[in-house]
Design an enzyme around this catalytic site. Structure first.
Site, PDB file in Angstrom:
ATOM      1  N   ASN A  65      37.074  23.266  52.456  1.00  0.00           N
ATOM      2  CA  ASN A  65      36.035  23.335  53.471  1.00  0.00           C
ATOM      3  C   ASN A  65      35.840  24.807  53.859  1.00  0.00           C
ATOM      4  O   ASN A  65      35.785  25.671  52.991  1.00  0.00           O
ATOM      5  CB  ASN A  65      36.392  22.453  54.677  1.00  0.00           C
ATOM      6  CG  ASN A  65      35.172  21.995  55.456  1.00  0.00           C
ATOM      7  OD1 ASN A  65      34.149  21.626  54.860  1.00  0.00           O
ATOM      8  ND2 ASN A  65      35.247  22.012  56.775  1.00  0.00           N
ATOM      9  N   ASP A 103      32.230  23.523  64.941  1.00  0.00           N
ATOM     10  CA  ASP A 103      32.269  23.559  63.480  1.00  0.00           C
ATOM     11  C   ASP A 103      32.607  24.994  63.038  1.00  0.00           C
ATOM     12  O   ASP A 103      33.698  25.479  63.290  1.00  0.00           O
ATOM     13  CB  ASP A 103      30.932  23.072  62.932  1.00  0.00           C
ATOM     14  CG  ASP A 103      30.977  22.652  61.474  1.00  0.00           C
ATOM     15  OD1 ASP A 103      31.747  23.253  60.703  1.00  0.00           O
ATOM     16  OD2 ASP A 103      30.225  21.744  61.085  1.00  0.00           O
ATOM     17  N   ARG A 129      39.143  17.984  49.670  1.00  0.00           N
ATOM     18  CA  ARG A 129      38.305  19.079  49.178  1.00  0.00           C
ATOM     19  C   ARG A 129      38.437  20.294  50.082  1.00  0.00           C
ATOM     20  O   ARG A 129      38.845  20.197  51.245  1.00  0.00           O
ATOM     21  CB  ARG A 129      36.834  18.663  49.126  1.00  0.00           C
ATOM     22  CG  ARG A 129      36.197  18.404  50.490  1.00  0.00           C
ATOM     23  CD  ARG A 129      34.679  18.325  50.369  1.00  0.00           C
ATOM     24  NE  ARG A 129      34.002  17.978  51.622  1.00  0.00           N
ATOM     25  CZ  ARG A 129      33.710  18.848  52.575  1.00  0.00           C
ATOM     26  NH1 ARG A 129      34.064  20.115  52.461  1.00  0.00           N
ATOM     27  NH2 ARG A 129      33.073  18.455  53.669  1.00  0.00           N
TER      28      ARG A 129
END
Length: 284
Positions: A99, A194, A97
């Protein structure tokens, strides 16, 4: 350090991600990846909206002509201002998927992906230019995450989360990247890097998954500020507001017990903590 934080949007997002300021509409855009929702917030009025996408949505960014460009499960697509959708780059890979993503100074979209099982090398980083052409920048990454450019556009910063590094690339005149180096090794810090944003001073603000914090690094990679937050799964951050001085931070609830961390899943804000750069819109 202790900094006053506020709840900009109280929510229970499974995987809140990708806050982005749209200076044209003066709204903050963010996504809940696993709920397939794109959220917007007008901080001046508190007005909110939600767009439900047909696939998990890793990121949503404003387009120069209005509407949104989105990084979905099966590739990159665009919503027109009237809500009409079309694919810009469709690449179906089972178990993968989209991100995090970011718009470069030249108006192209850099879109990352990852395997749902986070298998090593299961994702990639691609560049979607305004003319629709697509090139693969990094063919084998694991959890493609934060992206940001230095104020002069000469350096790209990039995070592949499991490496626990922030890497830096030199950027050529055509927007392509060259030499890669390690700018920050975060292995000695709690959590995993992140999402991130770059401020007007060229410093990098990085959200740390499982670290419950946002940390700022100078352009030479030195840690000079840590802001602890009441949600362990901080995911990304971006400056917003008319003067770009408020830092918005997305958080996640996925994997937490139902009663744990009441604030987790909300969109937080750190008012007046710095000064951001006006984000470019996707030019396609």
């Amino acid at each position: 350090m202790s900094v006053a934080w506020e709840i900009a949007v109280r929510a229970r997002a499974q995987l809140g991600e990708g806050p982005t300021w749209d200076p044209v509409t003066r709204r903050l855009i963010w996504v809940d990846i696993l709920s397939a929702r794109v959220h917007t917030l007008d901080p001046s009025t508190g007005r909110r909206s939600v767009l439900l996408t047909e696939q998990h949505v890793g990121a949503a960014k404003p387009r120069a002509g209005g509407g949104l460009v989105v990084n979905l499960r099966d590739g990159v697509g665009a919503y027109a201002p009237d809500g009409t959708f079309r694919w810009l780059h469709r690449e179906v890979v089972p178990g993968r998927r989209g991100n995090d993503a970011a718009v470069a100074p030249d108006g192209s979209l850099w879109a990352g992906s990852m395997g749902y099982d986070e298998r090593p090398g299961g994702g990639s980083l691609v560049r979607v230019r305004p003319d629709g052409s697509v090139s693969t920048v990094l063919p084998e990454v694991t959890v493609s995450n934060g992206l940001g450019w230095s104020p002069d556009g000469g350096t790209l910063y990039y995070i592949d989360t499991p490496t626990r590094r922030v890497d830096a690339f030199t950027v050529a005149g055509d927007g392509s990247v060259g030499e890669r180096r390690v700018l920050v090794d975060t292995a000695g810090l709690s959590g995993f890097p992140d999402g991130m944003t770059v401020d007007a001073d060229g410093c990098l603000w990085v959200a740390f998954w499982e670290g419950g914090a946002v940390r700022r690094f100078t352009p030479d990679g030195a840690l000079d500020r840590t802001v602890e937050l009441p949600a362990s799964r901080t995911t990304a951050c971006a400056f917003g507001g008319d003067d770009l001085r408020d830092l918005y931070v997305s958080t996640a609830r996925v994997g937490l017990d139902p009663g744990a961390e009441p604030v987790a899943g909300s969109l937080l804000v750190l008012p007046g903590i710095g000064r951001g750069l006006a984000p470019p819109a996707f030019a396609g």
